[in-house]
Design an enzyme around this catalytic site. Structure first.
Site, short mmCIF file in Angstrom:
data_model
loop_
_atom_site.label_atom_id
_atom_site.label_comp_id
_atom_site.label_asym_id
_atom_site.label_seq_id
_atom_site.Cartn_x
_atom_site.Cartn_y
_atom_site.Cartn_z
N ASP A 1 -8.02 4.27 -2.24
CA ASP A 1 -7.48 3.24 -1.35
C ASP A 1 -6.88 2.13 -2.20
OD1 ASP A 1 -6.98 1.22 0.46
OD2 ASP A 1 -8.82 1.58 1.61
N CYS B 1 0.82 -1.22 0.00
CA CYS B 1 0.00 0.00 0.00
C CYS B 1 0.85 1.27 0.00
CB CYS B 1 -0.98 -0.01 1.17
SG CYS B 1 -0.22 -0.11 2.81
N HIS C 1 -2.11 0.82 7.64
CA HIS C 1 -2.52 1.07 6.25
C HIS C 1 -2.21 2.50 5.86
CE1 HIS C 1 -4.47 -0.01 2.60
NE2 HIS C 1 -5.59 0.66 2.79
#
Length: 368
Positions: A289, A106, A256
């Site tokens: 995202d 990520c 995250h």
């Protein structure tokens, strides 16, 4: 979204990549596309739909049913006028789902998104990645971050990660993003948001002590960055000086990271309110995202159902992550990487000073 198939291994690669993420094979046909410019302005309900839809058309090369989406938002907003600002330059979407590094990349994907925004400007395109003009894949970014470490940037972080990223599945975050950009002379700043750093702590029955204070601090900062509040004192200098330069943000929180490309708030509501009853009566971030499945999100856009809105528009209170693949509330702690305008000449005193990364406090001026 346009993709190209590698002639060697047939892997479907992102349209901006020139080398295959799997085998490194060269792209045989280059397709280019000029990105539209979206002005930043205060928008009514129709405007917010148009703005968000345009962002997503650019990011996904999709064709959402804008009329259907408009009907959904009108029903939800119940006559409120929504203020909305989006980043400029805009970014392209990079997903980690179904790609190399699906469970850990990520941070790299958000760096790709931020760089895809900056590289739309000639001055940044010329310095990023030696002026190559392409956004590197994950392995390429690992190499570049190691090069930044070897150049003296974020030596402390390099030690914490063992001085090596290439060929590993190590997670990276805000400081690695900032170190990489600073290595190229980009004025990347890191802002820290935690209970012991914010000036206002609130004990909330809905979360840990200080959580609401942290969320308020993040909201106030984002309000300044996107210039959403009309009630800021005229003497406040904590806002970008250039109306046309407001790149996306690298948003890091526990476990995250995501890319913020805008924010919305009702114009008839106090913007310091963290949460309210109506879905349109609270401050929300617009985000991309990397953990979202690109194909499903693009299909949702084309069908104009509500899923795309739930994916890209979220209240700050929903941005908690605590392992095991579950979204839960927990101690609020955030880091934001933003880019101040202008480049730092390599070898200058500012460039050398920027090698050590110090987090800024939430109430400090947004530097430009």
């Amino acid at each position: 979204m346009l993709k190209w198939s590698c002639a060697t291994c047939t892997f479907e690669n992102h349209e901006l990549l020139q080398l295959c993420e799997i085998c490194g094979g060269k792209r045989l046909v280059l397709e280019t596309k000029r990105a539209p410019t979206i002005p930043n302005q205060t928008l009514n309900n129709d405007g917010i739909v148009q703005s968000i839809a345009d962002v997503l058309v650019l990011s996904f090369s999709s064709n959402p049913d804008k009329n259907g989406v408009k009907g959904i938002l009108r029903g939800m907003s119940k006559g409120q006028t929504i203020q909305c600002r989006v980043s400029d330059p805009l970014c392209n979407f990079y997903s980690q789902r179904g790609q190399f590094g699906a469970k850990w990349s990520c941070g790299y994907r958000n760096i790709q998104m931020l760089c895809s925004s900056l590289m739309k400007l000639p001055e940044y395109r010329a310095v990023l990645f030696d002026g190559d003009g392409r956004v590197p894949d994950v392995v390429g970014l690992q190499r570049w971050i190691e090069r930044a470490w070897h150049g003296g940037f974020d030596s402390e972080g390099a030690v914490q990660l063992g001085g090596r990223l290439e060929g590993t599945s190590k997670w990276i975050g805000a400081t690695e993003c900032a170190a990489l950009l600073r290595y190229f002379g980009v004025r990347a700043r890191v802002v820290d948001f935690a209970a012991n750093l914010v000036q206002e702590e609130v004990h909330s029955s809905n979360g840990s002590p200080g959580d609401e204070g942290v969320l308020r601090a993040v909201q106030r900062w984002l309000t300044r960055y996107y210039q959403l509040s009309e009630s800021l004192p005229s003497s406040s200098s904590s806002r970008p000086s250039e109306e046309g330069f407001r790149p996306p943000l690298f948003l890091q929180h526990s476990g995250h990271s995501r890319t913020v490309f805008g924010a919305t708030t009702p114009s008839n509501t106090n913007t310091t309110s963290v949460a309210s009853a109506s879905p349109w009566s609270e401050f929300c971030v617009l985000l991309l995202d990397p953990s979202c499945e690109e194909v499903a999100l693009r299909r949702s856009l084309q069908q104009a159902n509500l899923q795309w809105l739930l994916q890209i528009r979220k209240p700050l209170s929903k941005l908690y992550y605590k392992g095991s693949g579950q979204w839960k509330k927990g101690p609020a702690c955030f880091q934001i990487v933003y880019v101040a305008q202008g480049l730092v000449p390599q070898g200058s005193s500012e460039w050398l000073t920027s090698q050590t990364i110090h987090g800024l406090l939430p109430h400090q001026e947004i530097q430009n």
